[in-house]
Design a protein around this motif. Structure first.
Motif, PDB file in Angstrom:
ATOM      1  N   MET A 163      21.701  87.963  61.120  1.00 42.30           N
ATOM      2  CA  MET A 163      21.291  88.857  62.204  1.00 42.30           C
ATOM      3  C   MET A 163      22.349  88.932  63.293  1.00 42.30           C
ATOM      4  O   MET A 163      22.755  90.020  63.724  1.00 42.30           O
ATOM      5  N   VAL A 164      22.786  87.765  63.739  1.00 42.76           N
ATOM      6  CA  VAL A 164      23.739  87.703  64.843  1.00 42.76           C
ATOM      7  C   VAL A 164      25.087  88.300  64.426  1.00 42.76           C
ATOM      8  O   VAL A 164      25.720  89.027  65.201  1.00 42.76           O
ATOM      9  N   GLY A 224      10.886  91.563  59.676  1.00 41.89           N
ATOM     10  CA  GLY A 224      11.932  91.030  58.814  1.00 41.89           C
ATOM     11  C   GLY A 224      13.283  91.003  59.509  1.00 41.89           C
ATOM     12  O   GLY A 224      13.455  91.507  60.626  1.00 41.89           O
ATOM     13  N   VAL A 225      14.250  90.426  58.828  1.00 38.73           N
ATOM     14  CA  VAL A 225      15.577  90.225  59.402  1.00 38.73           C
ATOM     15  C   VAL A 225      16.275  91.545  59.692  1.00 38.73           C
ATOM     16  O   VAL A 225      16.837  91.738  60.775  1.00 38.73           O
ATOM     17  N   SER A 226      16.232  92.484  58.743  1.00 40.26           N
ATOM     18  CA  SER A 226      16.909  93.768  58.938  1.00 40.26           C
ATOM     19  C   SER A 226      16.315  94.552  60.098  1.00 40.26           C
ATOM     20  O   SER A 226      17.032  95.246  60.830  1.00 40.26           O
ATOM     21  N   ALA A 227      14.993  94.425  60.281  1.00 38.08           N
ATOM     22  CA  ALA A 227      14.332  95.149  61.364  1.00 38.08           C
ATOM     23  C   ALA A 227      14.705  94.591  62.724  1.00 38.08           C
ATOM     24  O   ALA A 227      14.539  95.281  63.742  1.00 38.08           O
ATOM     25  N   ALA A 228      15.206  93.373  62.789  1.00 44.41           N
ATOM     26  CA  ALA A 228      15.584  92.785  64.075  1.00 44.41           C
ATOM     27  C   ALA A 228      16.945  93.270  64.548  1.00 44.41           C
ATOM     28  O   ALA A 228      17.248  93.189  65.746  1.00 44.41           O
ATOM     29  N   ILE A 229      17.759  93.787  63.632  1.00 45.33           N
ATOM     30  CA  ILE A 229      19.137  94.152  63.992  1.00 45.33           C
ATOM     31  C   ILE A 229      19.216  95.351  64.945  1.00 45.33           C
ATOM     32  O   ILE A 229      19.957  95.291  65.946  1.00 45.33           O
ATOM     33  N   PRO A 230      18.497  96.480  64.699  1.00 42.10           N
ATOM     34  CA  PRO A 230      18.593  97.605  65.641  1.00 42.10           C
ATOM     35  C   PRO A 230      18.267  97.246  67.087  1.00 42.10           C
ATOM     36  O   PRO A 230      19.057  97.596  67.988  1.00 42.10           O
ATOM     37  N   LEU A 262      27.851  87.397  72.192  1.00 35.51           N
ATOM     38  CA  LEU A 262      27.466  86.666  70.983  1.00 35.51           C
ATOM     39  C   LEU A 262      26.456  85.567  71.310  1.00 35.51           C
ATOM     40  O   LEU A 262      25.449  85.399  70.600  1.00 35.51           O
ATOM     41  N   VAL A 263      26.710  84.845  72.392  1.00 34.62           N
ATOM     42  CA  VAL A 263      25.785  83.792  72.808  1.00 34.62           C
ATOM     43  C   VAL A 263      24.438  84.404  73.207  1.00 34.62           C
ATOM     44  O   VAL A 263      23.372  83.864  72.886  1.00 34.62           O
ATOM     45  N   THR A 264      24.483  85.543  73.880  1.00 33.82           N
ATOM     46  CA  THR A 264      23.247  86.245  74.255  1.00 33.82           C
ATOM     47  C   THR A 264      22.467  86.669  73.017  1.00 33.82           C
ATOM     48  O   THR A 264      21.237  86.575  72.984  1.00 33.82           O
ATOM     49  N   LEU A 265      23.180  87.112  71.997  1.00 33.26           N
ATOM     50  CA  LEU A 265      22.530  87.540  70.757  1.00 33.26           C
ATOM     51  C   LEU A 265      21.801  86.388  70.072  1.00 33.26           C
ATOM     52  O   LEU A 265      20.769  86.605  69.431  1.00 33.26           O
ATOM     53  N   VAL A 266      22.337  85.194  70.175  1.00 32.04           N
ATOM     54  CA  VAL A 266      21.651  84.028  69.584  1.00 32.04           C
ATOM     55  C   VAL A 266      20.283  83.869  70.228  1.00 32.04           C
ATOM     56  O   VAL A 266      19.271  83.659  69.545  1.00 32.04           O
ATOM     57  N   GLY A 267      20.230  83.968  71.552  1.00 32.08           N
ATOM     58  CA  GLY A 267      18.948  83.872  72.248  1.00 32.08           C
ATOM     59  C   GLY A 267      18.020  85.020  71.918  1.00 32.08           C
ATOM     60  O   GLY A 267      16.813  84.817  71.704  1.00 32.08           O
ATOM     61  N   TYR A 268      18.569  86.241  71.856  1.00 30.99           N
ATOM     62  CA  TYR A 268      17.753  87.408  71.521  1.00 30.99           C
ATOM     63  C   TYR A 268      17.200  87.313  70.104  1.00 30.99           C
ATOM     64  O   TYR A 268      16.075  87.744  69.833  1.00 30.99           O
ATOM     65  N   SER A 269      18.000  86.761  69.177  1.00 31.94           N
ATOM     66  CA  SER A 269      17.534  86.647  67.786  1.00 31.94           C
ATOM     67  C   SER A 269      16.318  85.738  67.701  1.00 31.94           C
ATOM     68  O   SER A 269      15.442  85.930  66.859  1.00 31.94           O
ATOM     69  N   ALA A 270      16.263  84.725  68.577  1.00 31.01           N
ATOM     70  CA  ALA A 270      15.095  83.834  68.601  1.00 31.01           C
ATOM     71  C   ALA A 270      13.871  84.595  69.098  1.00 31.01           C
ATOM     72  O   ALA A 270      12.765  84.414  68.593  1.00 31.01           O
ATOM     73  N   MET A 271      14.073  85.469  70.105  1.00 32.20           N
ATOM     74  CA  MET A 271      12.954  86.255  70.634  1.00 32.20           C
ATOM     75  C   MET A 271      12.407  87.230  69.610  1.00 32.20           C
ATOM     76  O   MET A 271      11.219  87.563  69.625  1.00 32.20           O
ATOM     77  N   SER A 272      13.267  87.711  68.716  1.00 36.07           N
ATOM     78  CA  SER A 272      12.804  88.663  67.706  1.00 36.07           C
ATOM     79  C   SER A 272      11.759  88.050  66.781  1.00 36.07           C
ATOM     80  O   SER A 272      11.014  88.759  66.108  1.00 36.07           O
TER      81      SER A 272
END
Length: 225
Positions: A27-28, A96-102, A162-172
């Protein structure tokens, strides 16, 4: 490190941990790629159309700046929900994982664009004027002067993103986005397995440290050059 974690947390479902770690990295990684592809040109365009710059256009600047500010102002957890119809249209599903990317890309591209604009503003005006006096075109100034001069700042901004995306991926994980955040929610919160939450948190902290260290080294390398 792996053996130590297994010894400290023997009841954790380790196959699920490694599976969701790979999902988080996927995702990230993909989100960072598209964030850079969208945010970099957007940031350059905002800089160029600002008052006193090469392509000064007050209307274009105000529109672009407003759009960036609007998307930066929306809390990510709300953005996840708001764009569910768009996500389903784009990838065919809202979980799902793909849905978290947009939503990850939409949430961070404006943020990165603003960091790019800030880095470009720090480029010495004299360098740009010298390139103009030598007859360089706007495209040449962008590709051979602005971006190379601002590269350390842009890379530092990408590291922050990139670091922000790690946190956002957890929220997804709150909407079934997969990854470590989803695992912590399903096992740690819904099943009261706090050890899973702790392990997921430790791994995400380690990810952030690795990404930050790598980004800092890249910035230092290009700053020396």
């Amino acid at each position: 490190m792996e053996a130590l974690l297994i010894e400290l947390f023997p009841n954790v479902v380790w196959p699920e941990i490694w599976k969701t770690l790979l999902e988080t990295l996927y995702m990230v990684g993909i989100a960072t790629l598209f964030t850079a592809l969208i945010g970099l040109p957007l940031g350059v365009l905002v800089y160029l159309t600002a008052p006193g710059q090469l392509l000064h256009n007050r209307f274009a600047y105000q529109v672009l700046s407003t759009v960036i500010n609007v998307f930066r102002s929306i809390p990510f957890i709300i953005l996840l929900i708001l764009i569910i119809p768009f996500t389903k249209l784009l990838v065919g599903t809202s979980i799902g994982v793909s849905a978290a990317i947009p939503p990850l890309v939409i949430g961070t591209a404006p943020f990165f664009a603003r960091l790019v604009e800030t880095s470009l503003r720090e480029v010495d005006r004299g360098v740009i004027e010298m390139a103009q006096s030598m007859g360089a075109s706007t495209l040449q100034i962008i590709t051979r002067v602005l971006i190379p001069e601002a590269r350390p700042g842009i890379l530092a901004g990408l590291t922050i993103t990139l670091v922000t995306l790690v946190g956002y991926s957890a929220m997804s994980g709150a909407i079934g986005g997969g990854g470590l955040g989803d695992l912590a929610l399903r096992y740690g919160y819904q099943r009261f397995q706090n050890d899973v939450t702790i392990v997921a948190t430790i791994i995400m902290i380690l990810l952030v440290q690795v990404f930050q260290l790598f980004g800092d080294k890249l910035v230092a390398y290009f700053r020396r050059k």
